[in-house]
Design an enzyme around this catalytic site. Structure first.
Site, PDB file in Angstrom:
ATOM      1  N   GLU A  57      -4.958  -4.981  10.670  1.00  0.00           N
ATOM      2  CA  GLU A  57      -4.031  -4.032  10.627  1.00  0.00           C
ATOM      3  C   GLU A  57      -4.421  -3.227  11.824  1.00  0.00           C
ATOM      4  O   GLU A  57      -5.291  -2.386  12.109  1.00  0.00           O
ATOM      5  CB  GLU A  57      -4.133  -3.108   9.856  1.00  0.00           C
ATOM      6  CG  GLU A  57      -3.941  -3.692   8.175  1.00  0.00           C
ATOM      7  CD  GLU A  57      -3.243  -2.560   7.232  1.00  0.00           C
ATOM      8  OE1 GLU A  57      -2.292  -2.847   6.865  1.00  0.00           O
ATOM      9  OE2 GLU A  57      -4.038  -1.652   7.013  1.00  0.00           O
ATOM     10  N   GLY A  62       2.889  -1.121   4.266  1.00  0.00           N
ATOM     11  CA  GLY A  62       2.910   0.427   4.031  1.00  0.00           C
ATOM     12  C   GLY A  62       4.281   0.550   3.618  1.00  0.00           C
ATOM     13  O   GLY A  62       4.869   0.718   2.450  1.00  0.00           O
ATOM     14  N   GLY A  75       2.707   2.044  10.787  1.00  0.00           N
ATOM     15  CA  GLY A  75       3.820   3.149  10.781  1.00  0.00           C
ATOM     16  C   GLY A  75       4.482   3.475  11.798  1.00  0.00           C
ATOM     17  O   GLY A  75       5.218   4.404  12.069  1.00  0.00           O
ATOM     18  N   HIS A  94      -9.360   1.266   5.091  1.00  0.00           N
ATOM     19  CA  HIS A  94      -7.874   1.474   5.607  1.00  0.00           C
ATOM     20  C   HIS A  94      -8.043   2.238   6.769  1.00  0.00           C
ATOM     21  O   HIS A  94      -8.937   3.332   6.926  1.00  0.00           O
ATOM     22  CB  HIS A  94      -6.982   1.902   4.706  1.00  0.00           C
ATOM     23  CG  HIS A  94      -5.372   1.806   5.365  1.00  0.00           C
ATOM     24  ND1 HIS A  94      -5.184   2.895   6.108  1.00  0.00           N
ATOM     25  CD2 HIS A  94      -4.406   0.980   4.995  1.00  0.00           C
ATOM     26  CE1 HIS A  94      -3.883   2.566   6.613  1.00  0.00           C
ATOM     27  NE2 HIS A  94      -3.492   1.557   6.026  1.00  0.00           N
ATOM     28  N   GLU A 106      -6.627   4.573   8.083  1.00  0.00           N
ATOM     29  CA  GLU A 106      -6.349   6.102   7.947  1.00  0.00           C
ATOM     30  C   GLU A 106      -7.827   6.752   7.132  1.00  0.00           C
ATOM     31  O   GLU A 106      -8.201   7.988   7.295  1.00  0.00           O
ATOM     32  CB  GLU A 106      -5.342   6.376   6.934  1.00  0.00           C
ATOM     33  CG  GLU A 106      -3.853   6.171   7.474  1.00  0.00           C
ATOM     34  CD  GLU A 106      -2.821   5.665   6.838  1.00  0.00           C
ATOM     35  OE1 GLU A 106      -2.640   5.669   5.580  1.00  0.00           O
ATOM     36  OE2 GLU A 106      -1.690   5.090   7.663  1.00  0.00           O
ATOM     37  N   ASN A 134       0.857  -1.187   0.048  1.00  0.00           N
ATOM     38  CA  ASN A 134       0.132  -0.022   0.141  1.00  0.00           C
ATOM     39  C   ASN A 134       0.895   1.156  -0.042  1.00  0.00           C
ATOM     40  O   ASN A 134       1.457   1.394   1.042  1.00  0.00           O
ATOM     41  CB  ASN A 134      -0.863   0.082   1.155  1.00  0.00           C
ATOM     42  CG  ASN A 134      -1.738   1.266   1.172  1.00  0.00           C
ATOM     43  OD1 ASN A 134      -1.802   2.200   0.460  1.00  0.00           O
ATOM     44  ND2 ASN A 134      -2.098   1.325   2.648  1.00  0.00           N
ATOM     45  N   TRP A 135       1.154   1.960  -1.256  1.00  0.00           N
ATOM     46  CA  TRP A 135       1.900   2.952  -1.159  1.00  0.00           C
ATOM     47  C   TRP A 135       1.282   4.135  -0.592  1.00  0.00           C
ATOM     48  O   TRP A 135       2.296   5.398  -0.607  1.00  0.00           O
ATOM     49  CB  TRP A 135       2.438   3.252  -2.858  1.00  0.00           C
ATOM     50  CG  TRP A 135       3.052   2.157  -3.484  1.00  0.00           C
ATOM     51  CD1 TRP A 135       3.292   0.969  -2.944  1.00  0.00           C
ATOM     52  CD2 TRP A 135       3.378   2.428  -4.833  1.00  0.00           C
ATOM     53  NE1 TRP A 135       3.914   0.111  -4.086  1.00  0.00           N
ATOM     54  CE2 TRP A 135       4.152   1.263  -5.043  1.00  0.00           C
ATOM     55  CE3 TRP A 135       3.270   3.438  -5.808  1.00  0.00           C
ATOM     56  CZ2 TRP A 135       4.565   1.127  -6.414  1.00  0.00           C
ATOM     57  CZ3 TRP A 135       4.015   3.090  -7.171  1.00  0.00           C
ATOM     58  CH2 TRP A 135       4.528   1.996  -7.396  1.00  0.00           C
ATOM     59  N   LYS A 136       0.088   4.471  -0.485  1.00  0.00           N
ATOM     60  CA  LYS A 136      -0.453   5.450   0.289  1.00  0.00           C
ATOM     61  C   LYS A 136      -0.224   6.536  -0.364  1.00  0.00           C
ATOM     62  O   LYS A 136      -0.166   6.410  -1.786  1.00  0.00           O
ATOM     63  CB  LYS A 136       0.071   5.704   1.623  1.00  0.00           C
ATOM     64  CG  LYS A 136       0.031   4.383   2.742  1.00  0.00           C
ATOM     65  CD  LYS A 136       0.158   4.891   4.119  1.00  0.00           C
ATOM     66  CE  LYS A 136       0.327   3.471   4.939  1.00  0.00           C
ATOM     67  NZ  LYS A 136       0.151   3.651   6.299  1.00  0.00           N
ATOM     68  N   SER A 166       3.701  -2.390  10.221  1.00  0.00           N
ATOM     69  CA  SER A 166       5.187  -2.530  10.638  1.00  0.00           C
ATOM     70  C   SER A 166       5.752  -3.726  10.236  1.00  0.00           C
ATOM     71  O   SER A 166       6.612  -4.087  10.763  1.00  0.00           O
ATOM     72  CB  SER A 166       5.321  -2.209  11.970  1.00  0.00           C
ATOM     73  OG  SER A 166       5.110  -0.767  12.497  1.00  0.00           O
TER      74      SER A 166
END
Ligand code: PEP
Length: 250
Positions: free
Chosen positions: A166, A233, A172, A96, A98, A9-11, A212
């Site tokens: 997650e 990520g 992160g 997600h 976020e 997931n490149w965000k 992570s």
């Protein structure tokens, strides 16, 4: 036997040149027969460009789809699942943390997005996971059970749906749950899927771990019962890290 899925997931990262270079490096690895599946989810700005590149067996996903069931219309800024599919994507991440946190997406919204993705022919990667406060309050299992019941459409199958557990506090941060905690939550997720979808579908559905994951902890995390892959990520942004994780499964 569930085949593992290694997903990046490149965000909101990578401009055109860097994104194309990273995608090319991943795709080169996907030209040979691999014992696992690979997926990258670039930002929407690069999705079409990257999907048009020769990509071997690599899947390509969006990081979201629009909530409306309409395939087009007056929804400024939204991109429908059909449009994502039209760009050449195979998957779409929905829910997600976020998006759940920063965009206040509820389980109902996430389920609608998953339904839209599935209706367009995409595989929905539905994210769930507890916050740090919820874990400390002993609520991790009840939170993920509620999210499964609320966010996963009853039409989900192992073909059109993947679950990603997650823990929000692990995303992160460099922190990861213990192997025992991962095993406990993944078993609970599987049990909840059995309740929702029946034994046969639930047994085949992949449950990824995310939060992570890096080359140094991937082998251990990916060997836990009911962990059928990883959603990655930060470490998906560098080919050496991403492939360092994937290579633990070669
Ligand atoms: C993610 O955002 O899906 C994720 C797992 O991030 P990271 O690997 O950076 O923790």
């Amino acid at each position: 036997m569930r085949r593992k899925l290694i997903a990046g997931n490149w965000k909101m990262n990578k401009l055109k040149a860097d994104g194309i270079e990273l995608a090319r490096s991943v795709f080169e690895k996907c030209t040979v027969n691999l014992p696992f599946d690979v997926l990258i989810c670039p930002p929407m700005s690069l999705l079409g460009l990257i999907a048009d590149m020769p990509h071997g067996s690599c899947g390509i996903g969006s990081q979201d789809v629009a909530e409306t069931i309409k395939e087009s219309g007056a929804f400024t800024g939204d991109v429908s699942a059909k449009m994502v599919c039209d760009l050449g994507a195979t998957h779409a991440i929905v829910g997600h943390s976020e998006r759940r946190t920063l965009h206040h997406e509820t389980d109902d919204v996430v389920r609608q997005k998953a339904e839209n993705a599935m209706a367009a022919g995409l595989t929905a990667v539905i994210c769930i996971g507890e916050t740090e406060a919820e874990r400390e309050g002993g609520e991790a299992l009840s939170v993920v059970s509620r999210q499964i019941q609320g966010s996963v459409p009853t039409t989900a199958t192992s073909e059109n749906c993947v679950i990603a557990y997650e823990p929000v506090w692990a995303i992160g941060t460099g922190k990861t749950p213990t192997v025992a905690d991962v095993a406990e939550v993944h078993a609970a997720v599987r049990a909840e899927l059995v309740k929702l979808l029946g034994q046969e579908v639930a047994n085949k559905m992949r449950i990824l771990y995310g939060g992570s994951v890096k080359p140094s902890n991937a082998r251990e995390l990916l060997s836990v019962d009911n962990v059928d892959g990883a959603l990655i990520g930060g470490a998906s942004l560098k080919i050496d890290d991403f492939w360092g994780i994937a290579s633990t499964q070669l």
